[in-house]
Every structure is written in C-alpha cells, then in structure tokens.
Scaffold this active site. Structure first.
Site, PDB file in Angstrom:
ATOM      1  N   ALA A 139       1.875  -8.764  18.795  1.00 56.86           N
ATOM      2  CA  ALA A 139       3.004  -9.145  17.932  1.00 56.86           C
ATOM      3  C   ALA A 139       4.360  -8.982  18.622  1.00 56.86           C
ATOM      4  O   ALA A 139       5.241  -9.856  18.504  1.00 56.86           O
ATOM      5  CB  ALA A 139       2.966  -8.291  16.656  1.00 56.86           C
ATOM      6  N   CYS A 146       3.815  13.164  -7.499  1.00 59.03           N
ATOM      7  CA  CYS A 146       2.996  14.181  -8.149  1.00 59.03           C
ATOM      8  C   CYS A 146       1.601  13.578  -8.385  1.00 59.03           C
ATOM      9  O   CYS A 146       1.479  12.447  -8.855  1.00 59.03           O
ATOM     10  CB  CYS A 146       3.633  14.543  -9.501  1.00 59.03           C
ATOM     11  N   HIS A 162       0.816  -1.222   0.000  1.00 59.59           N
ATOM     12  CA  HIS A 162       0.000   0.000   0.000  1.00 59.59           C
ATOM     13  C   HIS A 162       0.844   1.264   0.000  1.00 59.59           C
ATOM     14  O   HIS A 162       0.376   2.331   0.381  1.00 59.59           O
ATOM     15  CB  HIS A 162      -0.963  -0.011   1.205  1.00 59.59           C
ATOM     16  N   ASN A 165      -2.733 -12.292  16.555  1.00 62.87           N
ATOM     17  CA  ASN A 165      -3.666 -11.175  16.676  1.00 62.87           C
ATOM     18  C   ASN A 165      -4.373 -11.301  18.033  1.00 62.87           C
ATOM     19  O   ASN A 165      -4.803 -12.407  18.375  1.00 62.87           O
ATOM     20  CB  ASN A 165      -4.695 -11.262  15.519  1.00 62.87           C
ATOM     21  N   PRO A 166      -4.517 -10.177  18.782  1.00 60.19           N
ATOM     22  CA  PRO A 166      -5.239 -10.291  20.058  1.00 60.19           C
ATOM     23  C   PRO A 166      -6.714 -10.677  19.857  1.00 60.19           C
ATOM     24  O   PRO A 166      -7.362 -11.178  20.754  1.00 60.19           O
ATOM     25  CB  PRO A 166      -5.132  -8.888  20.665  1.00 60.19           C
ATOM     26  N   GLY A 220      -1.249  -9.117  12.837  1.00 53.63           N
ATOM     27  CA  GLY A 220      -1.811  -7.785  13.085  1.00 53.63           C
ATOM     28  C   GLY A 220      -2.659  -7.253  11.965  1.00 53.63           C
ATOM     29  O   GLY A 220      -2.585  -6.066  11.637  1.00 53.63           O
TER      30      GLY A 220
HETATM   31  C1  BV8 Z   1      -8.732  -1.673  -5.137  1.00 53.62           C
HETATM   32  C2  BV8 Z   1      -2.822   3.000   2.485  1.00 53.62           C
HETATM   33  C3  BV8 Z   1      -9.414  -1.685  -7.399  1.00 53.62           C
HETATM   34  C4  BV8 Z   1      -3.385   4.364   2.681  1.00 53.62           C
HETATM   35  C5  BV8 Z   1      -4.737   1.481   2.620  1.00 53.62           C
HETATM   36  C6  BV8 Z   1     -16.479  -4.136  -1.110  1.00 53.62           C
HETATM   37  C7  BV8 Z   1     -16.075  -5.437  -0.816  1.00 53.62           C
HETATM   38  C8  BV8 Z   1     -14.728  -5.819  -0.940  1.00 53.62           C
HETATM   39  C9  BV8 Z   1     -13.770  -4.904  -1.379  1.00 53.62           C
HETATM   40  C10 BV8 Z   1     -14.180  -3.627  -1.651  1.00 53.62           C
HETATM   41  C11 BV8 Z   1     -15.503  -3.235  -1.535  1.00 53.62           C
HETATM   42  N1  BV8 Z   1     -15.587  -1.930  -1.866  1.00 53.62           N
HETATM   43  C12 BV8 Z   1     -14.343  -1.487  -2.217  1.00 53.62           C
HETATM   44  C13 BV8 Z   1     -13.504  -2.512  -2.104  1.00 53.62           C
HETATM   45  C14 BV8 Z   1     -12.077  -2.501  -2.396  1.00 53.62           C
HETATM   46  C15 BV8 Z   1     -11.312  -1.853  -1.252  1.00 53.62           C
HETATM   47  C16 BV8 Z   1     -11.576  -2.555   0.059  1.00 53.62           C
HETATM   48  O1  BV8 Z   1     -11.036  -3.611   0.317  1.00 53.62           O
HETATM   49  N2  BV8 Z   1     -12.431  -1.927   0.891  1.00 53.62           N
HETATM   50  C17 BV8 Z   1     -12.744  -2.525   2.181  1.00 53.62           C
HETATM   51  C18 BV8 Z   1     -12.765  -1.425   3.248  1.00 53.62           C
HETATM   52  C19 BV8 Z   1     -14.099  -3.207   2.069  1.00 53.62           C
HETATM   53  N3  BV8 Z   1      -9.933  -2.004  -1.632  1.00 53.62           N
HETATM   54  C20 BV8 Z   1      -9.362  -1.054  -2.384  1.00 53.62           C
HETATM   55  O2  BV8 Z   1      -9.907  -0.027  -2.715  1.00 53.62           O
HETATM   56  C21 BV8 Z   1      -7.961  -1.379  -2.894  1.00 53.62           C
HETATM   57  N4  BV8 Z   1      -7.910  -1.081  -4.279  1.00 53.62           N
HETATM   58  O3  BV8 Z   1      -9.525  -2.527  -4.847  1.00 53.62           O
HETATM   59  O4  BV8 Z   1      -8.578  -1.161  -6.388  1.00 53.62           O
HETATM   60  C22 BV8 Z   1      -8.689  -1.440  -8.648  1.00 53.62           C
HETATM   61  C23 BV8 Z   1      -8.105  -2.508  -9.304  1.00 53.62           C
HETATM   62  C24 BV8 Z   1      -7.457  -2.277 -10.502  1.00 53.62           C
HETATM   63  C25 BV8 Z   1      -7.367  -0.975 -11.019  1.00 53.62           C
HETATM   64  C26 BV8 Z   1      -7.927   0.091 -10.315  1.00 53.62           C
HETATM   65  C27 BV8 Z   1      -8.582  -0.122  -9.122  1.00 53.62           C
HETATM   66  C28 BV8 Z   1      -6.925  -0.499  -2.200  1.00 53.62           C
HETATM   67  C29 BV8 Z   1      -6.927  -0.765  -0.732  1.00 53.62           C
HETATM   68  C30 BV8 Z   1      -5.740  -0.049  -0.088  1.00 53.62           C
HETATM   69  C31 BV8 Z   1      -6.231   1.143   0.698  1.00 53.62           C
HETATM   70  N5  BV8 Z   1      -5.084   1.753   1.395  1.00 53.62           N
HETATM   71  N6  BV8 Z   1      -3.634   2.014   3.194  1.00 53.62           N
HETATM   72  C32 BV8 Z   1      -3.127   4.882   4.062  1.00 53.62           C
HETATM   73  O5  BV8 Z   1      -2.529   4.174   4.896  1.00 53.62           O
HETATM   74  O6  BV8 Z   1      -3.513   6.045   4.317  1.00 53.62           O
HETATM   75  S1  BV8 Z   1      -5.674   0.389   3.494  1.00 53.62           S
HETATM   76  C33 BV8 Z   1      -5.275   0.482   5.144  1.00 53.62           C
HETATM   77  O7  BV8 Z   1      -6.350  -0.106   5.831  1.00 53.62           O
HETATM   78  C34 BV8 Z   1      -4.092  -0.346   5.555  1.00 53.62           C
HETATM   79  O8  BV8 Z   1      -3.059  -0.289   4.630  1.00 53.62           O
HETATM   80  C35 BV8 Z   1      -4.648  -1.730   5.708  1.00 53.62           C
HETATM   81  O9  BV8 Z   1      -4.647  -2.434   4.510  1.00 53.62           O
HETATM   82  C36 BV8 Z   1      -6.063  -1.437   6.077  1.00 53.62           C
HETATM   83  C37 BV8 Z   1      -6.251  -1.622   7.559  1.00 53.62           C
HETATM   84  O10 BV8 Z   1      -6.252  -2.984   7.747  1.00 53.62           O
HETATM   85  P1  BV8 Z   1      -5.260  -3.636   8.814  1.00 53.62           P
HETATM   86  O11 BV8 Z   1      -3.857  -3.366   8.441  1.00 53.62           O
HETATM   87  O12 BV8 Z   1      -5.675  -5.035   8.967  1.00 53.62           O
HETATM   88  O13 BV8 Z   1      -5.514  -2.813  10.121  1.00 53.62           O
HETATM   89  P2  BV8 Z   1      -6.829  -2.786  10.983  1.00 53.62           P
HETATM   90  O14 BV8 Z   1      -6.759  -1.516  11.747  1.00 53.62           O
HETATM   91  O15 BV8 Z   1      -8.005  -3.086  10.112  1.00 53.62           O
HETATM   92  O16 BV8 Z   1      -6.676  -4.045  11.956  1.00 53.62           O
HETATM   93  C38 BV8 Z   1      -5.624  -4.058  12.878  1.00 53.62           C
HETATM   94  C39 BV8 Z   1      -5.568  -5.476  13.396  1.00 53.62           C
HETATM   95  O17 BV8 Z   1      -4.457  -5.558  14.281  1.00 53.62           O
HETATM   96  C40 BV8 Z   1      -6.797  -5.882  14.189  1.00 53.62           C
HETATM   97  O18 BV8 Z   1      -7.205  -7.176  13.791  1.00 53.62           O
HETATM   98  C41 BV8 Z   1      -6.302  -5.878  15.632  1.00 53.62           C
HETATM   99  O19 BV8 Z   1      -6.935  -6.876  16.417  1.00 53.62           O
HETATM  100  C42 BV8 Z   1      -4.850  -6.214  15.438  1.00 53.62           C
HETATM  101  N7  BV8 Z   1      -3.961  -5.750  16.503  1.00 53.62           N
HETATM  102  C43 BV8 Z   1      -4.120  -4.670  17.328  1.00 53.62           C
HETATM  103  N8  BV8 Z   1      -3.043  -4.575  18.161  1.00 53.62           N
HETATM  104  C44 BV8 Z   1      -2.201  -5.611  17.837  1.00 53.62           C
HETATM  105  C45 BV8 Z   1      -2.782  -6.347  16.780  1.00 53.62           C
HETATM  106  N9  BV8 Z   1      -2.189  -7.426  16.244  1.00 53.62           N
HETATM  107  C46 BV8 Z   1      -0.999  -7.801  16.757  1.00 53.62           C
HETATM  108  N10 BV8 Z   1      -0.373  -7.140  17.760  1.00 53.62           N
HETATM  109  C47 BV8 Z   1      -0.947  -6.042  18.328  1.00 53.62           C
HETATM  110  N11 BV8 Z   1      -0.325  -5.399  19.332  1.00 53.62           N
END
Ligand code: BV8
Length: 245
Positions: A233, A127, A119, A215-216, A189
């Site tokens: 982690a 740009c 990502h 994952n917790p 995580g």
């Molecule tokens: C794309 C960068 C198409 C930016 C990020 C409907 C259904 C399915 C999919 C979609 C839909 N509608 C739209 C979509 C697609 C969409 C998507 O998946 N949406 C989701 C919300 C439904 N995806 C996209 O848009 C992707 N692109 O599909 O493009 C395309 C294809 C070809 C040509 C053109 C277009 C792009 C997705 C990338 C978005 N960018 N980040 C920025 O950072 O600002 S996403 C961002 O959120 C992160 O990078 C990461 O991926 C995501 C967060 O998820 P996690 O990393 O898992 O973090 P989260 O907070 O959710 O969870 C944390 C976990 O850690 C928890 O489980 C917690 O329990 C655990 N935890 C907490 N503490 C600890 C721990 N674990 C271990 N130790 C600890 N101490």
C-alpha cells in the site's frame, strides 16, 4: 504503475470514493497484521481466540495484557505515504470516506477527516458492563489486571469490536451507504475473511462502482474486482493517486 486508460478516466471522473482498509494498510507502519505470526509472548495465542468477550470473561488480565502489548506497537507506529495519499485524495473529491477495519487510528493521524471505524479504536477504553467510554486515564491495574470502571467498578476493556459482537451501528450503516453510492472503491490490505465488513467491496461492485484492490497477495475477491494490483500500500497508493492526476 500501469493503469488502463478506461480505469484512469473512471478514477479521474469519480466524485464519490471509498477507501476500505484492513491490517495490511498498517503493515508498513510496523503494526503486525492478523495473518502475521504473533511475535514473542503472543506466539502461542490466536488473535481470534483473544479478541472475544469469552476470552475477556475467562481471563481479563491476559486479554488486557495482549491489548497493552498491541497499544505499545501502535504507539510506536507512524502513518506512511499510503495513509497520506488517502488523506490527500480526500481533498480532491467531493465525497471521500475511509471505512477501516483497523483499530490503530493511523488514518486520522495521517489527516483523513472522514474515517468510519468499523471495528472500534484501540486508543479508547469502555466499561465492560455499561459500554460507556471511560475517559479517566486508567492506571494499569494491579498485576496487569484491567482497571475498574470509575462508575460501576466493572473491568475496563478496549473500545474494539470482538468476534461475536455487533459492529457500531452508525459506522456500519454509513459504510453501507457509502459503498452503495461509490463511483470508486479502493480495497486495500485486507484478506477479506472477516464478516460483515468484508462484504463492503462487494456492495460497491454490485452497484457498478469500479473496485480497485491493492494487496501483495490475491484474496477471495481478486477475480471479481475491476483491477487488482499486486503490491504494498505505501508504494502503490501514491502511484495510483499520481496516475489519477
Ligand atoms: C459479528 C477488532 C454478529 C478487534 C476485529 C463463519 C463464517 C463467516 C462469519 C463468521 C463465522 N463464524 C463467525 C463469524 C463472524 C465473524 C467472522 O467473520 N469470523 C471470521 C474469522 C470467519 N465476525 C464477527 O464476529 C463480527 N461480528 O458477526 O457479530 C452479531 C450481529 C448482530 C448482533 C450481535 C452479533 C465481528 C468481527 C470483528 C472482529 N474484530 N478487530 C481487535 O483488533 O483486536 S477483526 C480483525 O481481524 C481486524 O479488524 C480485521 O477485520 C480482521 C483481520 O482482517 P484484515 O484486516 O484483512 O487483516 P489480515 O491480517 O486478515 O490480512 C492482511 C492483508 O493485508 C493480507 O491480505 C495481506 O496480504 C495484506 N498485506 C500485507 N502487507 C501489506 C498488505 N496489503 C497491502 N500492503 C501491505 N504492505
């Protein structure tokens, strides 16, 4: 850490290991996860609304300020023992790669050599028109508006993948290949909600890799992985590496 003997053996014999990481990998370094409530000024915004090309189009200053706030949080963060355990693991097996959804660069800071940034990376600017990397140090724009590209004067944006944008082709293809060849995949995580990155652990599972989750909380793949450890982690990764010996 209680490790089933059969799994310990598979980990010991593994020659190709993938560490697939999400925001939880950086939580103990002080970088808030996406699931955490945004603190302070950002409480009223949902990251999924700000991390989009539409939001940047509509209000470049707001999105730029959000990333400036996140860059400050990341700048204050340091890798933890879990990041260092992955960097150490890389030294012990012939093929080790980190495929991360995180944009904070903490894996590289901890010494990981092969990191696929699915990502992008918050430390780089591009740009918004030509997408080329803007290397010039970009002065904060007037009243916190994004600076302008030195070549074409379009607003500068962070080099991260926004919702609705394609993942960087090279990193994505490399992650698919690594998952397809993995003996072991560690899913660390991640809530497994964002596609297509979240399909990486399942690709490994489907070709017979041992998939180990840390994952917790339970996640959508907890029931399907080889073993899922409930915990943080920074604590469990060093224990897992020690258990593998
Ligand atoms: C794309 C960068 C198409 C930016 C990020 C409907 C259904 C399915 C999919 C979609 C839909 N509608 C739209 C979509 C697609 C969409 C998507 O998946 N949406 C989701 C919300 C439904 N995806 C996209 O848009 C992707 N692109 O599909 O493009 C395309 C294809 C070809 C040509 C053109 C277009 C792009 C997705 C990338 C978005 N960018 N980040 C920025 O950072 O600002 S996403 C961002 O959120 C992160 O990078 C990461 O991926 C995501 C967060 O998820 P996690 O990393 O898992 O973090 P989260 O907070 O959710 O969870 C944390 C976990 O850690 C928890 O489980 C917690 O329990 C655990 N935890 C907490 N503490 C600890 C721990 N674990 C271990 N130790 C600890 N101490």
């Amino acid at each position: 850490m209680e490790l089933d003997e059969e799994i310990r053996e598979r980990l010991r014999r593994a020659r190709s290991v993938v560490a697939f990481t999400g925001a939880g990998m950086s939580a103990e370094s002080g970088v808030p996860t996406f699931r955490d409530a945004q603190t302070g000024l950002w409480q009223r915004y949902d990251p999924a609304d700000l991390a989009t090309p539409e939001a940047f189009e509509r209000d470049p200053g707001l999105v730029w300020r959000w990333y400036s706030w996140r860059r400050e949080r990341v700048a204050a963060a340091a890798p933890h023992a879990g990041h260092r355990a992955l960097a150490e693991w890389e030294q012990r097996v012939p093929a080790f790669v980190v495929a991360t959804q995180n944009v904070d660069g903490l894996h590289q800071q901890a010494g990981s050599g092969r990191v696929l940034e699915l990502h992008g990376n918050i430390h780089r600017n591009i740009c918004s028109a030509e997408r080329g990397v803007v290397t010039e140090p970009v002065p904060a724009g007037a009243d916190d508006q994004p600076p302008r590209c030195p070549q074409c004067a379009a607003p500068v944006r962070p080099d991260v993948v926004w919702f609705g944008e394609a993942l960087p082709e090279q990193a994505w293809q490399a992650a698919i290949r690594a998952a397809g060849e993995a003996d072991v995949l560690l899913s660390i995580g991640t809530s497994g909600l964002v596609q297509p990155a979240a399909s990486i652990p399942l690709m490994a599972l489907e070709q017979g890799a041992a998939v180990i989750e840390i994952n917790p909380e339970p996640t959508p793949i907890t029931e399907r992985v080889t073993v899922s450890f409930r915990g943080p982690a920074a604590e469990l990764l060093p224990q897992l590496l020690a258990a593998v010996g």
